[in-house]
Design an enzyme around this catalytic site. Structure first.
Site, PDB file in Angstrom:
ATOM      1  N   ARG A 125      24.546  -7.173  -9.584  1.00 60.73           N
ATOM      2  CA  ARG A 125      24.920  -8.128 -10.554  1.00 60.73           C
ATOM      3  C   ARG A 125      24.134  -7.581 -11.950  1.00 60.73           C
ATOM      4  O   ARG A 125      23.149  -7.047 -11.989  1.00 60.73           O
ATOM      5  CB  ARG A 125      24.182  -9.497 -10.251  1.00 60.73           C
ATOM      6  CG  ARG A 125      24.726 -10.216  -9.114  1.00 60.73           C
ATOM      7  CD  ARG A 125      26.209 -10.534  -9.435  1.00 60.73           C
ATOM      8  NE  ARG A 125      26.825 -11.224  -8.410  1.00 60.73           N
ATOM      9  CZ  ARG A 125      27.770 -10.823  -7.623  1.00 60.73           C
ATOM     10  NH1 ARG A 125      28.032  -9.344  -7.548  1.00 60.73           N
ATOM     11  NH2 ARG A 125      28.356 -11.438  -6.571  1.00 60.73           N
ATOM     12  N   HIS A 168      33.052  -2.032 -12.681  1.00 61.53           N
ATOM     13  CA  HIS A 168      32.978  -3.054 -11.561  1.00 61.53           C
ATOM     14  C   HIS A 168      33.873  -2.682 -10.160  1.00 61.53           C
ATOM     15  O   HIS A 168      34.741  -3.394  -9.834  1.00 61.53           O
ATOM     16  CB  HIS A 168      33.397  -4.282 -11.926  1.00 61.53           C
ATOM     17  CG  HIS A 168      32.697  -5.563 -11.180  1.00 61.53           C
ATOM     18  ND1 HIS A 168      32.128  -6.497 -11.544  1.00 61.53           N
ATOM     19  CD2 HIS A 168      32.489  -5.641  -9.675  1.00 61.53           C
ATOM     20  CE1 HIS A 168      31.667  -7.363 -10.338  1.00 61.53           C
ATOM     21  NE2 HIS A 168      31.808  -6.631  -9.474  1.00 61.53           N
TER      22      HIS A 168
END
Length: 309
Positions: free
Chosen positions: A224, A272
């Site tokens: 994250r 990502h």
């Protein structure tokens, strides 16, 4: 008939409709799967946190919300969600994450960038240490972190894992608590971040903790973005405390074009892509949870609301 609402962005429906129906059929479940049920008729919600469904109070007969994502930080605090919430633990996602992490750890371990990016006539020999002489620390020993830790241990790395609560993994030194975090960071020639985003983990890797890492350590973050204090990391990179950071997740995505990470010579940005939910295997996980709900068995992968994941 079991009514299952698919509550995600409309563009995901063509991707999931057939695999979910096939998984329900394979589990001998008679399911009406749609995107448009009256709320009071829904038995289960297959859910993405960016769905238009944000108020769960009308879903009065819903037995569980089955998240399509591993992360639940964008839904776990929803006060209207009073039914069980299951996060996605997808074998395909786990395998994909393990492959990505192992690939980038090996890249940094072997110093591959030096040759791949350095086609300038430099014939200076450099021999990396063997895996047994390289210390890798994994912060987060959930499904993803545990799988990555054990895969790296099998390759011969000296692997340390850290988690909020004590864990026990073969061939991995498992630590927990604040003292354990300090020790884990001190052993991190390569640090991999696979913690969830919670109030306790935001900015976990701050200036003080970066300074506890070995000089010239490398960071790999597919977990994250908010786990890292960005300003502190940039400062640590500039002074050489951290030799390189490979970052797949960020506070704002897509990463803004003017963000200093893009131009920094010691940062690798990936968009990502470390691992995504795999539709086929995720559909099988969802079908198994619906089957368990209909059989009166406990749901798999239930979220601990107090912990936030």
């Amino acid at each position: 008939m079991i009514n299952v609402l698919f509550a995600a962005k409309a563009e995901r429906w063509p991707e999931y409709e057939a695999p979910l129906k096939a998984a329900f059929k394979a589990a001998d479940l008679i399911v009406d799967l749609r995107m448009d049920f009256p709320p009071e008729e829904v038995d289960y919600i297959v859910y993405a946190p960016n769905s238009p469904v944000q108020d769960f109070s009308p879903y009065t007969r819903c037995k569980a919300v089955l998240n399509l994502w591993a992360g639940v930080e964008n839904v776990v605090g929803n006060t209207t969600l009073t039914m069980p919430l299951a996060r996605m633990v997808d074998p395909g996602m786990t395998q994909g994450m393990m492959e990505w992490v192992v690939g980038h750890v090996m890249r940094h371990h072997l110093g591959m960038d030096r040759n791949i990016l350095g086609q300038n006539g430099d014939w200076t020999a450099h021999v990396p240490p063997l895996a047994q002489d390289r210390r890798v620390t994994i912060l987060g020993l959930g499904e993803l972190g545990s799988t990555c830790a054990q895969a790296l241990a099998q390759l011969g790395f000296d692997v340390t894992g850290w988690s909020r609560s004590p864990k026990n993994l073969s061939d991995v030194t498992c630590l927990s608590g604040e003292a354990g975090l300090t020790e884990a960071l001190s052993r991190a020639d390569i640090l991999v971040l696979l913690l969830p985003k919670t109030a306790a983990t935001e900015n976990l890797l701050n200036a003080e903790r970066l300074a506890r890492m070995p000089q010239g350590a490398m960071i790999v973050n597919p977990g994250r973005g908010p786990l890292i204090d960005d300003d502190a990391l940039l400062a640590a990179l500039d002074r050489g405390q951290i030799a390189h950071a490979t970052l797949d997740v960020f506070r704002i995505e897509p990463l803004p074009l003017d963000h200093p990470y893009w131009a920094h010579p010691k940062v690798t940005v990936t968009p990502h892509i470390a691992s995504e939910t795999r539709v086929k295997t995720a559909s099988q996980v969802i079908a198994e949870n619906v089957q368990r709900g209909e059989s009166g068995l406990p749901f798999l992968h239930l979220v601990d609301r107090s912990a936030g994941y």
